[in-house]
Motif scaffolding. Sequence first.
Motif, PDB file in Angstrom:
ATOM      1  N   ASP A  36       0.807  -1.214   0.000  1.00 20.44           N
ATOM      2  CA  ASP A  36       0.000   0.000   0.000  1.00 20.44           C
ATOM      3  C   ASP A  36       0.839   1.262   0.000  1.00 20.44           C
ATOM      4  OD1 ASP A  36      -2.330  -1.428  -0.041  1.00 20.44           O
ATOM      5  OD2 ASP A  36      -2.743  -1.200   2.105  1.00 20.44           O
ATOM      6  N   ASN A  37       2.066   1.170   0.477  1.00 15.75           N
ATOM      7  CA  ASN A  37       2.919   2.349   0.617  1.00 15.75           C
ATOM      8  C   ASN A  37       4.255   2.133  -0.074  1.00 15.75           C
ATOM      9  OD1 ASN A  37       1.167   3.884   2.478  1.00 15.75           O
ATOM     10  ND2 ASN A  37       1.495   2.082   3.750  1.00 15.75           N
ATOM     11  N   PRO A  55      -0.543   3.826  -6.126  1.00 20.29           N
ATOM     12  CA  PRO A  55      -1.454   2.752  -5.710  1.00 20.29           C
ATOM     13  C   PRO A  55      -1.118   1.472  -6.466  1.00 20.29           C
ATOM     14  CG  PRO A  55      -2.547   4.202  -7.265  1.00 20.29           C
ATOM     15  CD  PRO A  55      -1.192   4.804  -6.971  1.00 20.29           C
ATOM     16  N   THR A  77      -2.655  -1.753  -5.280  1.00 28.81           N
ATOM     17  CA  THR A  77      -3.660  -2.765  -4.994  1.00 28.81           C
ATOM     18  C   THR A  77      -4.901  -2.454  -5.819  1.00 28.81           C
ATOM     19  OG1 THR A  77      -4.539  -1.535  -3.119  1.00 28.81           O
ATOM     20  CG2 THR A  77      -2.805  -3.157  -2.655  1.00 28.81           C
ATOM     21  N   PRO A 129      -8.134  -2.304  -5.076  1.00 29.21           N
ATOM     22  CA  PRO A 129      -9.048  -1.278  -4.541  1.00 29.21           C
ATOM     23  C   PRO A 129      -8.498   0.143  -4.672  1.00 29.21           C
ATOM     24  CG  PRO A 129      -8.852  -3.104  -2.996  1.00 29.21           C
ATOM     25  CD  PRO A 129      -7.830  -3.322  -4.075  1.00 29.21           C
ATOM     26  N   LYS A 130      -7.197   0.301  -4.462  1.00 25.10           N
ATOM     27  CA  LYS A 130      -6.611   1.644  -4.571  1.00 25.10           C
ATOM     28  C   LYS A 130      -6.572   2.121  -6.019  1.00 25.10           C
ATOM     29  CE  LYS A 130      -4.172   2.066  -0.333  1.00 25.10           C
ATOM     30  NZ  LYS A 130      -4.050   3.356   0.278  1.00 25.10           N
ATOM     31  N   LEU A 131      -6.278   1.206  -6.942  1.00 22.59           N
ATOM     32  CA  LEU A 131      -6.297   1.569  -8.358  1.00 22.59           C
ATOM     33  C   LEU A 131      -7.710   1.956  -8.787  1.00 22.59           C
ATOM     34  CD1 LEU A 131      -3.945  -1.210  -9.700  1.00 22.59           C
ATOM     35  CD2 LEU A 131      -3.503   1.245  -9.817  1.00 22.59           C
ATOM     36  N   ARG A 132      -8.699   1.182  -8.360  1.00 20.04           N
ATOM     37  CA  ARG A 132     -10.096   1.476  -8.699  1.00 20.04           C
ATOM     38  C   ARG A 132     -10.506   2.833  -8.130  1.00 20.04           C
ATOM     39  NH1 ARG A 132     -13.382   0.311 -12.502  1.00 20.04           N
ATOM     40  NH2 ARG A 132     -12.864  -1.871 -12.375  1.00 20.04           N
ATOM     41  N   GLU A 133     -10.124   3.091  -6.884  1.00 16.77           N
ATOM     42  CA  GLU A 133     -10.452   4.365  -6.243  1.00 16.77           C
ATOM     43  C   GLU A 133      -9.844   5.536  -7.015  1.00 16.77           C
ATOM     44  OE1 GLU A 133      -9.123   6.608  -2.132  1.00 16.77           O
ATOM     45  OE2 GLU A 133      -9.472   4.442  -2.048  1.00 16.77           O
ATOM     46  N   MET A 134      -8.595   5.398  -7.403  1.00 15.49           N
ATOM     47  CA  MET A 134      -7.938   6.468  -8.143  1.00 15.49           C
ATOM     48  C   MET A 134      -8.592   6.674  -9.504  1.00 15.49           C
ATOM     49  SD  MET A 134      -3.960   6.757  -9.152  1.00 15.49           S
ATOM     50  CE  MET A 134      -3.270   8.336  -9.560  1.00 15.49           C
ATOM     51  N   GLN A 177     -11.897   8.390  -9.143  1.00 17.36           N
ATOM     52  CA  GLN A 177     -11.705   9.790  -8.757  1.00 17.36           C
ATOM     53  C   GLN A 177     -11.531  10.674  -9.994  1.00 17.36           C
ATOM     54  OE1 GLN A 177      -8.268  10.372  -6.265  1.00 17.36           O
ATOM     55  NE2 GLN A 177      -8.217  12.564  -6.637  1.00 17.36           N
ATOM     56  N   CYS A 205      -4.546   0.604 -15.140  1.00 20.55           N
ATOM     57  CA  CYS A 205      -3.866  -0.238 -14.142  1.00 20.55           C
ATOM     58  C   CYS A 205      -2.488  -0.676 -14.634  1.00 20.55           C
ATOM     59  CB  CYS A 205      -4.708  -1.461 -13.814  1.00 20.55           C
ATOM     60  SG  CYS A 205      -6.177  -1.092 -12.848  1.00 20.55           S
TER      61      CYS A 205
END
Length: 103
Positions: free
Chosen positions: A21-22, A28, A30, A32-37, A40, A94
């Motif tokens: 995650d960091n 990003p 992961t 979920p983080k890629l999807r969130e970005m 956005q 992605c």
Amino acid sequence: MPRALINGHNNNRHLTMDEMDNNIGGLPVTDPKLREMFEQYDVNKNGYLDFNEVKAIYKGFENFGLEYSDREIQDHIRRYAKSEDNNVSFDEFCCLILSLAQR
């Protein structure tokens, strides 16, 4: 126990979820983080990002002091964004972001 070569790294050659995650570049990596970005930046919610928006996102990432020309950025994005309509799908996005996380 040997000292970590990278601050916070566990030295067992396997990444923990926190390390995933960091990552060093702060990108990003992961799903979920890629999807969130992606969501956005997909302001019109059509499932695609405009090529120029992706180019602006790319320029906003940490490049560790390297300055890339517009042509270099465009070429790198085009390796993953294959459609001719200047839209970048989630899967293409992605692949691009993950390639940036590897450098």
